[in-house]
Write a protein that holds these residues in place. Sequence first.
Motif, PDB file in Angstrom:
ATOM      1  N   THR A 256       0.813  -1.233   0.000  1.00 27.23           N
ATOM      2  CA  THR A 256       0.000   0.000   0.000  1.00 27.23           C
ATOM      3  C   THR A 256       0.837   1.269   0.000  1.00 27.23           C
ATOM      4  O   THR A 256       0.288   2.374  -0.067  1.00 27.23           O
ATOM      5  CB  THR A 256      -0.907   0.029   1.248  1.00 27.23           C
ATOM      6  OG1 THR A 256      -0.076  -0.119   2.410  1.00 27.23           O
ATOM      7  CG2 THR A 256      -1.950  -1.064   1.214  1.00 27.23           C
ATOM      8  N   SER A 257       2.155   1.142   0.088  1.00 24.49           N
ATOM      9  CA  SER A 257       2.992   2.333   0.233  1.00 24.49           C
ATOM     10  C   SER A 257       4.442   1.985  -0.116  1.00 24.49           C
ATOM     11  O   SER A 257       4.786   0.808  -0.242  1.00 24.49           O
ATOM     12  CB  SER A 257       2.895   2.794   1.702  1.00 24.49           C
ATOM     13  OG  SER A 257       3.806   3.840   1.961  1.00 24.49           O
TER      14      SER A 257
ATOM     15  N   LEU B  49      -4.806  -7.515   4.536  1.00 22.04           N
ATOM     16  CA  LEU B  49      -4.126  -8.498   5.385  1.00 22.04           C
ATOM     17  C   LEU B  49      -3.172  -7.825   6.356  1.00 22.04           C
ATOM     18  O   LEU B  49      -2.325  -7.026   5.966  1.00 22.04           O
ATOM     19  CB  LEU B  49      -3.319  -9.450   4.475  1.00 22.04           C
ATOM     20  CG  LEU B  49      -2.570 -10.577   5.166  1.00 22.04           C
ATOM     21  CD1 LEU B  49      -3.544 -11.561   5.804  1.00 22.04           C
ATOM     22  CD2 LEU B  49      -1.665 -11.310   4.164  1.00 22.04           C
TER      23      LEU B  49
ATOM     24  N   VAL C  68      -0.139  -8.820   8.527  1.00 21.82           N
ATOM     25  CA  VAL C  68       0.763  -9.981   8.560  1.00 21.82           C
ATOM     26  C   VAL C  68       0.929 -10.567   9.965  1.00 21.82           C
ATOM     27  O   VAL C  68       1.405 -11.688  10.125  1.00 21.82           O
ATOM     28  CB  VAL C  68       2.166  -9.648   7.980  1.00 21.82           C
ATOM     29  CG1 VAL C  68       2.093  -9.399   6.485  1.00 21.82           C
ATOM     30  CG2 VAL C  68       2.839  -8.489   8.704  1.00 21.82           C
TER      31      VAL C  68
ATOM     32  N   ALA D  79       6.501  -5.931   4.224  1.00 20.10           N
ATOM     33  CA  ALA D  79       5.740  -5.213   5.267  1.00 20.10           C
ATOM     34  C   ALA D  79       6.605  -5.051   6.512  1.00 20.10           C
ATOM     35  O   ALA D  79       7.249  -5.997   6.955  1.00 20.10           O
ATOM     36  CB  ALA D  79       4.477  -5.997   5.613  1.00 20.10           C
ATOM     37  N   GLY D  80       6.611  -3.857   7.044  1.00 25.30           N
ATOM     38  CA  GLY D  80       7.405  -3.650   8.254  1.00 25.30           C
ATOM     39  C   GLY D  80       7.362  -2.202   8.669  1.00 25.30           C
ATOM     40  O   GLY D  80       6.856  -1.341   7.942  1.00 25.30           O
TER      41      GLY D  80
ATOM     42  N   PRO E  99      18.283  -1.972   2.741  1.00 30.08           N
ATOM     43  CA  PRO E  99      18.455  -0.580   2.313  1.00 30.08           C
ATOM     44  C   PRO E  99      18.838   0.331   3.477  1.00 30.08           C
ATOM     45  O   PRO E  99      18.495   0.082   4.637  1.00 30.08           O
ATOM     46  CB  PRO E  99      17.066  -0.183   1.794  1.00 30.08           C
ATOM     47  CG  PRO E  99      16.251  -1.438   1.752  1.00 30.08           C
ATOM     48  CD  PRO E  99      16.863  -2.350   2.765  1.00 30.08           C
TER      49      PRO E  99
HETATM   50  P1  NDP Z   1       6.140   2.534   4.263  1.00 31.20           P
HETATM   51  O1  NDP Z   1       5.682   2.963   5.600  1.00 31.20           O
HETATM   52  O2  NDP Z   1       6.000   3.466   3.118  1.00 31.20           O
HETATM   53  O3  NDP Z   1       5.469   1.137   3.874  1.00 31.20           O
HETATM   54  C1  NDP Z   1       5.334   0.116   4.824  1.00 31.20           C
HETATM   55  C2  NDP Z   1       4.359  -0.928   4.312  1.00 31.20           C
HETATM   56  O4  NDP Z   1       4.263  -1.966   5.300  1.00 31.20           O
HETATM   57  C3  NDP Z   1       2.961  -0.371   4.102  1.00 31.20           C
HETATM   58  O5  NDP Z   1       2.458  -0.860   2.878  1.00 31.20           O
HETATM   59  C4  NDP Z   1       2.163  -0.941   5.265  1.00 31.20           C
HETATM   60  O6  NDP Z   1       0.829  -1.214   4.853  1.00 31.20           O
HETATM   61  C5  NDP Z   1       2.900  -2.252   5.511  1.00 31.20           C
HETATM   62  N1  NDP Z   1       2.652  -2.758   6.866  1.00 31.20           N
HETATM   63  C6  NDP Z   1       3.048  -2.241   8.046  1.00 31.20           C
HETATM   64  N2  NDP Z   1       2.569  -2.981   9.059  1.00 31.20           N
HETATM   65  C7  NDP Z   1       1.852  -3.991   8.501  1.00 31.20           C
HETATM   66  C8  NDP Z   1       1.107  -5.076   9.011  1.00 31.20           C
HETATM   67  N3  NDP Z   1       0.979  -5.290  10.330  1.00 31.20           N
HETATM   68  N4  NDP Z   1       0.514  -5.926   8.139  1.00 31.20           N
HETATM   69  C9  NDP Z   1       0.630  -5.734   6.812  1.00 31.20           C
HETATM   70  N5  NDP Z   1       1.309  -4.723   6.266  1.00 31.20           N
HETATM   71  C10 NDP Z   1       1.911  -3.863   7.099  1.00 31.20           C
HETATM   72  O7  NDP Z   1       7.695   2.145   4.464  1.00 31.20           O
HETATM   73  P2  NDP Z   1       8.779   1.490   3.470  1.00 31.20           P
HETATM   74  O8  NDP Z   1       8.240   1.216   2.141  1.00 31.20           O
HETATM   75  O9  NDP Z   1       9.985   2.313   3.614  1.00 31.20           O
HETATM   76  O10 NDP Z   1       9.038   0.139   4.264  1.00 31.20           O
HETATM   77  C11 NDP Z   1       8.997  -1.144   3.663  1.00 31.20           C
HETATM   78  C12 NDP Z   1      10.015  -2.025   4.343  1.00 31.20           C
HETATM   79  O11 NDP Z   1      11.321  -1.496   4.141  1.00 31.20           O
HETATM   80  C13 NDP Z   1       9.850  -2.132   5.866  1.00 31.20           C
HETATM   81  O12 NDP Z   1      10.100  -3.465   6.234  1.00 31.20           O
HETATM   82  C14 NDP Z   1      10.941  -1.214   6.401  1.00 31.20           C
HETATM   83  O13 NDP Z   1      11.376  -1.598   7.679  1.00 31.20           O
HETATM   84  C15 NDP Z   1      12.023  -1.432   5.364  1.00 31.20           C
HETATM   85  N6  NDP Z   1      13.052  -0.423   5.234  1.00 31.20           N
HETATM   86  C16 NDP Z   1      12.754   0.897   4.977  1.00 31.20           C
HETATM   87  C17 NDP Z   1      13.780   1.807   4.804  1.00 31.20           C
HETATM   88  C18 NDP Z   1      13.533   3.251   4.539  1.00 31.20           C
HETATM   89  O14 NDP Z   1      14.458   4.060   4.755  1.00 31.20           O
HETATM   90  N7  NDP Z   1      12.383   3.645   4.054  1.00 31.20           N
HETATM   91  C19 NDP Z   1      15.186   1.389   4.841  1.00 31.20           C
HETATM   92  C20 NDP Z   1      15.375   0.005   5.147  1.00 31.20           C
HETATM   93  C21 NDP Z   1      14.346  -0.856   5.309  1.00 31.20           C
HETATM   94  P3  NDP Z   1      -0.491  -0.943   5.726  1.00 31.20           P
HETATM   95  O15 NDP Z   1      -0.185   0.172   6.681  1.00 31.20           O
HETATM   96  O16 NDP Z   1      -1.531  -0.595   4.710  1.00 31.20           O
HETATM   97  O17 NDP Z   1      -0.745  -2.246   6.392  1.00 31.20           O
END
Ligand code: NDP
Length: 252
Positions: free
Chosen positions: A11-12, A57, A59, A86-87, A182
């Motif tokens: 979603t993001s 979903l 996770v 997701a994280g 990353p």
């Molecule tokens: P965003 O916050 O833009 O995206 C995070 C995504 O994770 C969203 O789509 C969110 O969807 C989803 N998410 C979070 N919690 C849940 C859950 N309980 N169940 C399902 N989906 C979940 O951050 P990023 O794109 O930057 O992050 C993606 C991954 O990259 C993460 O694991 C983050 O730790 C990692 N990361 C990010 C870095 C950065 O600098 N941006 C660097 C290194 C790693 P929704 O809320 O709709 O559930």
Amino acid sequence: MTKSVFITGATSGFGRAAARRFAEAGYSLVLTGRRRERLEELEQELSGKVAVHVVELDVRDEAAVKKAVDELPEAFASIHVLLNNAGLALAPEPAQDVALEDWHTMIDTNVKGMVNVTHALLPTLIDIGAGASIINIGSTAGKWPYKGSHVYGATKAFVEQFSYNLRCDLHGTGVRVTDIAPGMAETEFTLVRTKGDQAASDQLYGNTTPMSAEDIAEQMFYVATLPAHLNINFLEIQPVRQVWAGMAVDRD
Ligand code: NDP
Ligand code: 8X3
């Protein structure tokens, strides 16, 4: 059958950019995340190009993860790529000031969520065999300590070791496992980490050149589409303008 990619957190940020990148290459998409309206927007955007199946979903919900996998429509059953993306990070303050609940949320999402999805999809990926990929999203925070990283960095260290160990167990199946780690990338990550502080997010990514979600999606796609006899174990990537934090000294 068309190859499918199963993306958590579509979603993001990285997950959404990955959906677009894999769609460009003709993959069928299984897009998951908690925000249904975002999933539907992405479905609307991409379903003219490729087949798209969206599942609202969380996770962390083990039963829902299993159900989502068990109920995959036939056309999406050929999962060649699992993107465990997701994280989140929470609580940028020092460990001693953090609410325990925030630590639990990070462990439940980044560690337990990832293993929930992996466990549910392993039989499918093993059935595909050669050329299938599990791509886990770690972080530079999993290797390099810094203040305020506490449990977040520790969850990403788990991602790294889990990826290596999984690779050992999958040896002989043809299924590949990669940890992409990353550094700083501009997404909604900091907005989530600060619980909505747009100014903090703008400040972190301002006056420099962070990576973009598309930069990371390109790496995901690269790793997933390497020749089937190659496995990248660990791929750490940073913006040129970011390096490690220095040693800190406590002085009188
Ligand atoms: P965003 O916050 O833009 O995206 C995070 C995504 O994770 C969203 O789509 C969110 O969807 C989803 N998410 C979070 N919690 C849940 C859950 N309980 N169940 C399902 N989906 C979940 O951050 P990023 O794109 O930057 O992050 C993606 C991954 O990259 C993460 O694991 C983050 O730790 C990692 N990361 C990010 C870095 C950065 O600098 N941006 C660097 C290194 C790693 P929704 O809320 O709709 O559930
Ligand atoms: C996110 C990278 O540097 O913000 O995983 O911890 S950092």
